[in-house]
Design a protein around this motif. Structure first.
Motif, PDB file in Angstrom:
ATOM      1  N   GLY A 149       1.533   4.290  -3.021  1.00 28.79           N
ATOM      2  CA  GLY A 149       1.453   5.742  -2.858  1.00 28.79           C
ATOM      3  C   GLY A 149       2.768   6.437  -3.186  1.00 28.79           C
ATOM      4  N   GLY A 150       3.764   5.677  -3.639  1.00 31.97           N
ATOM      5  CA  GLY A 150       5.037   6.262  -4.060  1.00 31.97           C
ATOM      6  C   GLY A 150       6.049   6.406  -2.933  1.00 31.97           C
ATOM      7  N   PHE A 151       5.747   5.855  -1.746  1.00 30.38           N
ATOM      8  CA  PHE A 151       6.695   5.968  -0.627  1.00 30.38           C
ATOM      9  C   PHE A 151       7.778   4.894  -0.727  1.00 30.38           C
ATOM     10  N   ARG A 152       8.964   5.233  -0.248  1.00 31.69           N
ATOM     11  CA  ARG A 152      10.008   4.216  -0.123  1.00 31.69           C
ATOM     12  C   ARG A 152       9.715   3.403   1.118  1.00 31.69           C
ATOM     13  N   VAL A 153       9.783   2.087   1.003  1.00 31.02           N
ATOM     14  CA  VAL A 153       9.397   1.227   2.117  1.00 31.02           C
ATOM     15  C   VAL A 153      10.570   0.357   2.538  1.00 31.02           C
ATOM     16  N   LYS A 154      10.873   0.383   3.844  1.00 32.65           N
ATOM     17  CA  LYS A 154      11.882  -0.538   4.371  1.00 32.65           C
ATOM     18  C   LYS A 154      11.140  -1.597   5.177  1.00 32.65           C
ATOM     19  N   LEU A 155      11.304  -2.835   4.757  1.00 35.18           N
ATOM     20  CA  LEU A 155      10.601  -3.940   5.390  1.00 35.18           C
ATOM     21  C   LEU A 155      11.569  -4.625   6.348  1.00 35.18           C
ATOM     22  N   LEU A 210       0.831  -1.212   0.000  1.00 29.07           N
ATOM     23  CA  LEU A 210       0.000   0.000   0.000  1.00 29.07           C
ATOM     24  C   LEU A 210       0.868   1.267   0.000  1.00 29.07           C
ATOM     25  N   PHE A 211       1.901   1.273   0.846  1.00 28.40           N
ATOM     26  CA  PHE A 211       2.753   2.468   0.898  1.00 28.40           C
ATOM     27  C   PHE A 211       3.508   2.643  -0.423  1.00 28.40           C
ATOM     28  N   ALA A 212       3.960   1.526  -1.019  1.00 30.49           N
ATOM     29  CA  ALA A 212       4.659   1.639  -2.310  1.00 30.49           C
ATOM     30  C   ALA A 212       3.699   2.150  -3.383  1.00 30.49           C
TER      31      ALA A 212
END
Ligand code: NAI
Length: 319
Positions: free
Chosen positions: A28-34, A24-26
């Motif tokens: 929206g164009g956000f960088r995501v650290k899992l 979901l965050f990706a």
């Protein structure tokens, strides 16, 4: 769409819910650290997300304006929490539902975060006052409870700790809207929040009706899936009152006596045990045998229905 430069979102725990948040965050164009403690979990999560996004793109259901490849390139795995949270604007905790484990993780994060980032828990039923008690950054903490599967069911309950700053809730509300979710503000913490309280009220009466032999388990479910549920996908119970008469005032005028009469006949809290468990279980297993393959197949079917319903809801003109 948000610019990746606008900030990084950290997901703590890469299980079922962590993966959904990452997607979901990706979107929206956000960088995501899992982040996870298990390397294998992160590897599995990234692979699972890749497959899922490719499938969603092919079926025309990928969220956001970026293609699957671009969204995938925004998500990276991480095994070092200190590195993960550096410069993050939002941290979404998704570890198993265990109060002691979550408290331990929040205490650890409390030591290493700055005064800007929002610290958010995905908990289904732990209260913010238990989770965030004693944290130096309590003003930046809240619960953001998603509904499974979050990619197709957009509701997120935002539940503050009594000391959560209003700006923390506002920022999270805006962030959720940005990634296409549908946030609601639970104004004060309450056991079960709102969604589960409504769900348990429904389960409770469903159970009593089956227990008392008023209706069979399969017909009970049909009342919801082919009856109430049809309208509840679009309007809630309060708007239903408004539309089913000439407004709420007229509904209460006409139906309050009848509602109170019926409500007085509701029984005590069921035990959820004994012969009724057997009866419900038998009926459900006849429809969907309770082995992993059948359950997984039925969940896939449910998710496909929800995916199409989500599409329909997006296409319907809002009035
Ligand atoms: P899960 O068991 O699928 O995933 C948990 C993940 O956390 C695993 O990858 C595990 O390796 C990781 N983990 C464990 N200890 C950790 C630690 N110390 N640091 C970092 N990672 C750690 O759990 P699931 O279903 O994703 O649930 C996560 C949270 O979301 C729970 O609080 C749950 O109540 C909530 N939730 C779950 C829903 C559901 O339907 N599964 C729906 C809404 C909320």
């Amino acid at each position: 769409m948000a610019s990746p430069a606008a900030g990084v979102v950290v997901i703590v725990g890469s299980g079922l819910i962590g993966r959904s948040w990452a997607m979901l965050f990706a979107s929206g164009g956000f960088r995501v650290k899992l982040y996870d403690i298990e390397q294998q979990q992160v590897t599995n999560a990234l692979e699972n997300i890749r497959k899922e996004m490719t499938f969603l793109e092919q079926s025309g259901s990928l969220k956001g304006s970026l293609g699957a490849q671009d969204q995938l390139s925004l998500i990276s795995g991480c095994l070092n929490i200190q590195e993960a949270v550096e410069g993050a604007l939002h941290i979404q905790e998704c570890v198993p539902e265990n109060l002691e484990l979550k408290k331990k993780i929040f205490a650890q994060l409390d030591q290493i975060i700055d005064d800007q980032v929002v610290l958010s828990s995905s908990t289904s039923c732990l209260l913010p006052s238990q989770l965030f008690a004693g944290l130096a950054h309590v003003q930046q903490c809240l619960v953001a409870h998603p509904v499974n599967p979050p990619y197709y069911v957009p509701l997120v309950e935002l539940v503050p700790h009594p000391e959560t700053a209003p700006a923390t809730v506002d920022r999270t509300h805006a962030l959720m809207r940005k990634i296409g979710q549908s946030p609601v503000r639970v104004l004060k913490e309450m056991d079960g929040f709102v969604l589960n309280r409504l769900q348990y009220a429904v389960i409770s009466e469903a159970w009593r009706l089956v227990e008392e032999g008023i209706v069979s388990p399969s017909d009970l479910d049909l009342v919801m899936s082919d009856g109430l549920g049809m309208r509840y996908a679009f309007i809630g119970p309060l708007e239903t009152m408004h539309l089913n008469a000439e407004g709420v005032l007229s509904y209460c005028d006409r139906y309050s006596e009848g509602m109170k009469r019926v409500l007085k006949t509701f029984g005590p809290i069921p035990e959820f045990s004994g012969a009724t468990v057997e009866k419900v279980n038998q009926a459900m297993c006849l429809k969907v045998p309770a082995d992993p393959e059948h359950l997984a197949a039925r969940r896939r079917w449910r998710d496909e229905c929800l995916q199409r319903l989500a599409k329909l809801k997006r296409q319907m003109p809002s009035q």
